[in-house]
Design a protein around this motif. Structure first.
Motif, short mmCIF file in Angstrom:
data_model
loop_
_atom_site.label_atom_id
_atom_site.label_comp_id
_atom_site.label_asym_id
_atom_site.label_seq_id
_atom_site.Cartn_x
_atom_site.Cartn_y
_atom_site.Cartn_z
N ILE A 1 0.85 -1.19 0.00
CA ILE A 1 0.00 0.00 0.00
C ILE A 1 0.88 1.24 0.00
O ILE A 1 1.72 1.42 0.89
CB ILE A 1 -0.90 0.05 1.25
CG1 ILE A 1 -1.70 -1.23 1.41
CG2 ILE A 1 -1.80 1.29 1.20
CD1 ILE A 1 -2.82 -1.41 0.47
N ILE A 2 0.70 2.10 -1.00
CA ILE A 2 1.38 3.40 -1.02
C ILE A 2 0.35 4.47 -0.62
O ILE A 2 -0.67 4.62 -1.28
CB ILE A 2 1.93 3.76 -2.41
CG1 ILE A 2 2.92 2.69 -2.89
CG2 ILE A 2 2.60 5.13 -2.38
CD1 ILE A 2 3.34 2.87 -4.35
N GLU A 3 0.60 5.16 0.48
CA GLU A 3 -0.23 6.29 0.87
C GLU A 3 0.41 7.54 0.27
O GLU A 3 1.38 8.07 0.81
CB GLU A 3 -0.32 6.41 2.38
CG GLU A 3 -1.02 5.24 3.04
CD GLU A 3 -1.08 5.37 4.55
OE1 GLU A 3 -2.17 5.60 5.08
OE2 GLU A 3 -0.03 5.26 5.19
N ASN A 4 -0.13 8.00 -0.83
CA ASN A 4 0.45 9.15 -1.53
C ASN A 4 -0.28 10.41 -1.10
O ASN A 4 -1.34 10.75 -1.61
CB ASN A 4 0.33 8.96 -3.05
CG ASN A 4 1.14 9.99 -3.81
OD1 ASN A 4 1.50 11.04 -3.28
ND2 ASN A 4 1.43 9.71 -5.07
N ASN A 5 0.31 11.10 -0.11
CA ASN A 5 -0.30 12.33 0.38
C ASN A 5 0.37 13.59 -0.18
O ASN A 5 0.11 14.70 0.29
CB ASN A 5 -0.33 12.37 1.91
CG ASN A 5 1.06 12.31 2.53
OD1 ASN A 5 2.03 12.77 1.96
ND2 ASN A 5 1.14 11.74 3.73
N GLY A 6 1.23 13.40 -1.17
CA GLY A 6 1.81 14.54 -1.87
C GLY A 6 3.12 15.05 -1.32
O GLY A 6 3.84 15.77 -2.00
N TYR A 7 3.46 14.68 -0.07
CA TYR A 7 4.67 15.18 0.56
C TYR A 7 5.31 14.08 1.39
O TYR A 7 4.61 13.35 2.10
CB TYR A 7 4.37 16.37 1.48
CG TYR A 7 3.89 17.60 0.74
CD1 TYR A 7 4.77 18.56 0.29
CD2 TYR A 7 2.54 17.78 0.48
CE1 TYR A 7 4.33 19.68 -0.41
CE2 TYR A 7 2.07 18.89 -0.21
CZ TYR A 7 2.98 19.84 -0.66
OH TYR A 7 2.53 20.94 -1.34
N CYS B 1 -2.80 4.69 -3.02
CA CYS B 1 -3.97 5.38 -2.47
C CYS B 1 -3.70 6.88 -2.44
O CYS B 1 -2.84 7.35 -1.70
CB CYS B 1 -4.26 4.89 -1.05
SG CYS B 1 -4.64 3.13 -0.94
N MET B 2 -4.43 7.63 -3.25
CA MET B 2 -4.26 9.08 -3.31
C MET B 2 -4.99 9.72 -2.12
O MET B 2 -6.17 9.45 -1.88
CB MET B 2 -4.80 9.63 -4.62
CG MET B 2 -4.18 8.99 -5.86
SD MET B 2 -2.36 9.05 -5.88
CE MET B 2 -2.09 10.83 -6.03
N THR B 3 -4.27 10.57 -1.39
CA THR B 3 -4.83 11.14 -0.18
C THR B 3 -4.12 12.46 0.14
O THR B 3 -3.42 13.01 -0.70
CB THR B 3 -4.73 10.15 1.00
OG1 THR B 3 -5.40 10.68 2.13
CG2 THR B 3 -3.29 9.83 1.35
N PHE B 4 -4.31 12.95 1.35
CA PHE B 4 -3.66 14.18 1.79
C PHE B 4 -3.67 14.19 3.30
O PHE B 4 -4.59 13.66 3.92
CB PHE B 4 -4.41 15.41 1.25
CG PHE B 4 -3.65 16.70 1.40
CD1 PHE B 4 -3.99 17.63 2.38
CD2 PHE B 4 -2.59 16.98 0.56
CE1 PHE B 4 -3.29 18.81 2.51
CE2 PHE B 4 -1.88 18.16 0.69
CZ PHE B 4 -2.24 19.09 1.66
N ARG B 5 -2.64 14.78 3.90
CA ARG B 5 -2.67 14.94 5.35
C ARG B 5 -2.90 16.41 5.68
O ARG B 5 -2.28 17.29 5.09
CB ARG B 5 -1.39 14.42 6.00
CG ARG B 5 -0.09 14.96 5.46
CD ARG B 5 1.09 14.38 6.27
NE ARG B 5 2.37 14.52 5.59
CZ ARG B 5 3.12 15.60 5.61
NH1 ARG B 5 2.71 16.67 6.25
NH2 ARG B 5 4.27 15.63 4.96
N MET B 6 -3.76 16.63 6.64
CA MET B 6 -4.17 17.99 6.98
C MET B 6 -3.24 18.66 7.98
O MET B 6 -3.42 19.84 8.30
CB MET B 6 -5.60 17.99 7.53
CG MET B 6 -6.64 17.48 6.54
SD MET B 6 -6.68 18.42 5.01
CE MET B 6 -7.34 19.99 5.60
N ARG B 7 -2.25 17.92 8.47
CA ARG B 7 -1.30 18.49 9.41
C ARG B 7 0.11 18.14 8.94
O ARG B 7 0.30 17.47 7.93
CB ARG B 7 -1.56 17.99 10.83
CG ARG B 7 -2.99 18.26 11.30
CD ARG B 7 -3.21 17.90 12.73
NE ARG B 7 -2.53 18.82 13.65
CZ ARG B 7 -3.06 19.97 14.07
NH1 ARG B 7 -4.26 20.36 13.68
NH2 ARG B 7 -2.38 20.74 14.92
#
Length: 667
Positions: free
Chosen positions: A174-180, A239-245
């Motif tokens: 699983i790749i959690e791709n949160n952009g950073y 999995c395309m996502t984003f972290r808010m912090r």
């Protein structure tokens, strides 16, 4: 965000909501406590909950998961008691790591969660080992490993996926791709359009999905799990996502454009799923409020049962003996220690290399759960033919050729250990261990101290110079591992000890670095019992007793010391073969020094940083009253090992042995 119900019952849809909301509410509480100074560190998963929750919900409870920082939903999804989780985050003794680890750097075998280390890539290979165990047991299971888009740049990502593909292992990556990564954006991290596209390069399937859609994650994992089991193949999911912090709270989010937050807050996995449940009339606002109240009460109960409920900061009982004890898993009493039981063995003259082979062979017969791994060890029999013929007798499932992926194979060995397997991995040359160093030092060695999981792994290390092999096939690097708590390091010098220590190392539930001097393989012979026996790890061997000078040594040093004593009968030399370098037999060292009052520590390793410095310091501190002279060391030059034979002879400690002994004798 579009949700596809796919005939899921209302109960499942509501249960998914509860499991999605629970880690969010826990985290909101923990962030409050962080600001109060009640906990010291936090890695936020706000915005990414759907991935952890959806993955865990789709798996069976006895399928291993290798989570990372932002996977609180894995821990809550496996119903780990909240009060123990809180104690873990606080660094309290009641936590899963007894205060020895931070935040999410812990695991628990009861819940089939393998704790991460700060180096993000190694856990991927551990999942390979767990999947291999399932394959060998003929169980219909998968393993799951998480990484971030930054982690895909690490060599461990390549190695783990390659091994899983070559060995047809049922692993879901699983790749959690949160952009950073931390602050590095994806345009500075990789150039492919989608990370899921990398799957094809390894010969596996891959897919990119919306990681914020809980139903998409759940249904995808369910389907991929079935695929991996039915086809015995790995699968990559981005999995395309984003972290808010921030990466963690101290790092902040200044590097993220503000408009990105506005865009991603609209993709919040919980708000969108709530909207879906309301629109489908599965719940109403009253039901949602009731669920929140229920979870809030559950969190408050967890807090009350945790150390955080104490008015003063929770203390921890500091006990050095317990700290040292937990570095290693306990070892059962050996079946037979040849030195102490008086058993009469039938013996035969055996070469050093054949003694190692016998130890491995008898252990393979003794332990059906023992797996051998290494480059070219199957049909070819290994670079030094130690495992020649094994594949015909034990089969390719247990005698496994590996790709050139040293790090991944060490990680695989650890994964096998999670499922009760033993493994012996052959480093083709000890020099090549550098590319598996992280797995050995930070994963194998520390895991029992961190959360009580043993690593039943032996790593064979063909080592040493004297054969004209040059700088990359001749190093003596045992000191690297002696410095690492949690490892055991053995280094036999005789065929008898080579076999007995090999058997003992395989029986030991802890990771053992087993050094075998290449120059001894076919030059050294001796009487070796034909039966299955152990030589005790941690116990030195008195080679000969003398009264003028003690030579404390191991490996090839024993041969040099014995040859010197034979050619200098005028000097009464006490020779101690350490055999085990970690743990050291300090009692035997003390006895030898007491015999002579003059101590020489001899080893093939280079002078600076070799284990000789540690032994010499210990003698000076603990045997001072016995000494008639300074403790001296004889070691190889502080240079790489040269190729030219004459240069190599000059490099080796043997060329300075007479000079050092004479200096010591005449002090």
């Amino acid at each position: 965000m579009q949700f596809q119900r796919n005939e899921l019952p209302e109960g499942t849809l509501i249960d998914l909501y509860k499991k999605l909301l629970y880690p969010r509410m826990i985290e909101e509480k923990m962030l409050f406590l962080l600001r109060q100074g009640k906990i010291s560190k936090w890695f936020s998963g706000i915005g990414q909950e759907a991935i952890s929750v959806g993955v865990t919900y789709a798996l069976q409870p006895d399928e291993w998961i290798m989570p990372l920082h932002r996977n609180l939903g894995v821990f809550t999804g496996r119903n780990m008691p909240l009060h123990i989780l809180i104690a873990q985050w606080q660094g309290a003794e009641e936590g899963y790591s007894k205060g020895r680890e931070r935040s999410f750097h812990f695991g628990n075998k009861e819940h089939y969660i393998c704790g991460m280390i700060s180096h993000l890539g190694p856990q991927l290979a551990v999942a390979d080992g767990v999947a291999l165990a399932a394959k060998l047991k003929k169980e219909e299971k998968v393993s799951v490993a998480f990484t971030g888009e930054g982690g895909t740049s690490e060599g461990d990502f390549h190695e783990a996926l390659n091994v899983a593909a070559v060995w047809d292992l049922p692993v879901i990556f699983i790749i959690e791709n949160n952009g950073y990564a931390l602050s590095t954006p994806i345009n500075e991290q990789y150039r492919c359009k989608n990370l899921a596209d990398k799957a094809k390069g390894y010969g596996m399937e891959g897919v990119q999905i919306d990681g914020n859609n809980i139903l998409t994650v759940y249904e995808t994992i369910k389907g991929v799990r079935d695929y991996c089991i039915q086809n015995q193949k790995p699968f990559l999911i981005e999995c395309m996502t984003f972290r808010m912090r921030g990466h963690e709270e101290a790092s902040g989010v200044k590097y993220v454009p503000k408009e990105m937050f506005a865009e991603w807050i609209e993709k919040d996995p919980i708000k969108n799923y709530e909207r879906f449940l309301l629109e489908e009339e599965i719940v109403d606002n009253l039901t949602l409020a009731h669920i929140r109240d229920e979870l809030k009460e559950r969190i408050e109960e967890g807090l009350k049962a945790s150390p955080l409920s104490h008015e003063e900061e929770s203390g921890i009982s500091v006990n050095s003996a317990n700290e040292l004890k937990d570095v290693y898993a306990p070892v059962r009493k050996a079946e037979r220690l040849i030195e102490v039981d008086g058993y009469v063995f039938s013996k035969k003259e055996t070469r050093f290399v054949d003694a190692i082979k016998e130890g491995l062979h008898q252990s393979m017969l003794k332990h059906p759960n023992l797996i051998l791994m290494g480059q070219d060890i199957a049909e070819y029999g290994g670079a030094f033919k130690v495992t020649e013929g094994f594949v015909n007798e034990f089969g390719k499932e247990r005698v496994r050729n590996t790709p050139l992926c040293e790090s991944a194979i060490v990680g695989t060995a650890l994964g096998l250990s999670l499922e009760g397997f033993k493994s012996v991995m052959e480093m083709q040359f000890a020099d090549f261990v550098t590319v598996g160093f992280n797995q050995i030092i930070n994963n194998l060695a520390k895991i029992h101290y961190r959360w009580g999981q043993n690593a039943d792994v032996v790593i064979r290390m063909p080592t040493g110079a004297g054969v004209g092999a040059g700088p990359f096939h001749s190093q003596s690097n045992e000191a690297w591992f002696v410095h690492t708590p949690g490892l055991k390091v053995v280094y036999p010098s005789t065929p008898h000890d080579a076999k007995g220590l090999m058997i003992a190392a395989i029986n030991d539930p802890n990771p053992v670095m087993f050094f075998e001097h290449k120059a001894l393989y076919r030059s050294m012979t001796g009487e070796v019992p034909e039966e299955y026996y152990e030589v005790e790890i941690g116990k030195a061997r008195q080679v000969r007793i003398g009264w003028d000078v003690s030579i404390i040594t191991y490996g090839m040093g024993v041969i040099w010391a014995t040859e010197y004593a034979d050619t200098h009968p005028e000097i009464s030399i006490d020779i101690l073969d350490l055999r085990t370098l970690m743990p050291l037999d300090y009692k035997a060292i003390r006895t030898s020094v007491n015999n002579t009052g003059k101590a020489l520590v001899l080893h093939e390793d280079t002078y600076t940083g070799g284990i000789g410095g540690e032994i010499a310091a210990w003698i000076a501190q603990n045997c001072f009253e016995f000494l008639d002279s300074p403790v001296m060391r004889c070691a190889s030059l502080d240079t790489p090992v040269p190729f030219n034979i004459e240069l190599e002879k000059n490099f080796l400690a043997k060329s300075r042995l007479d000079e050092t002994i004479q200096k010591l004798i005449n002090y």
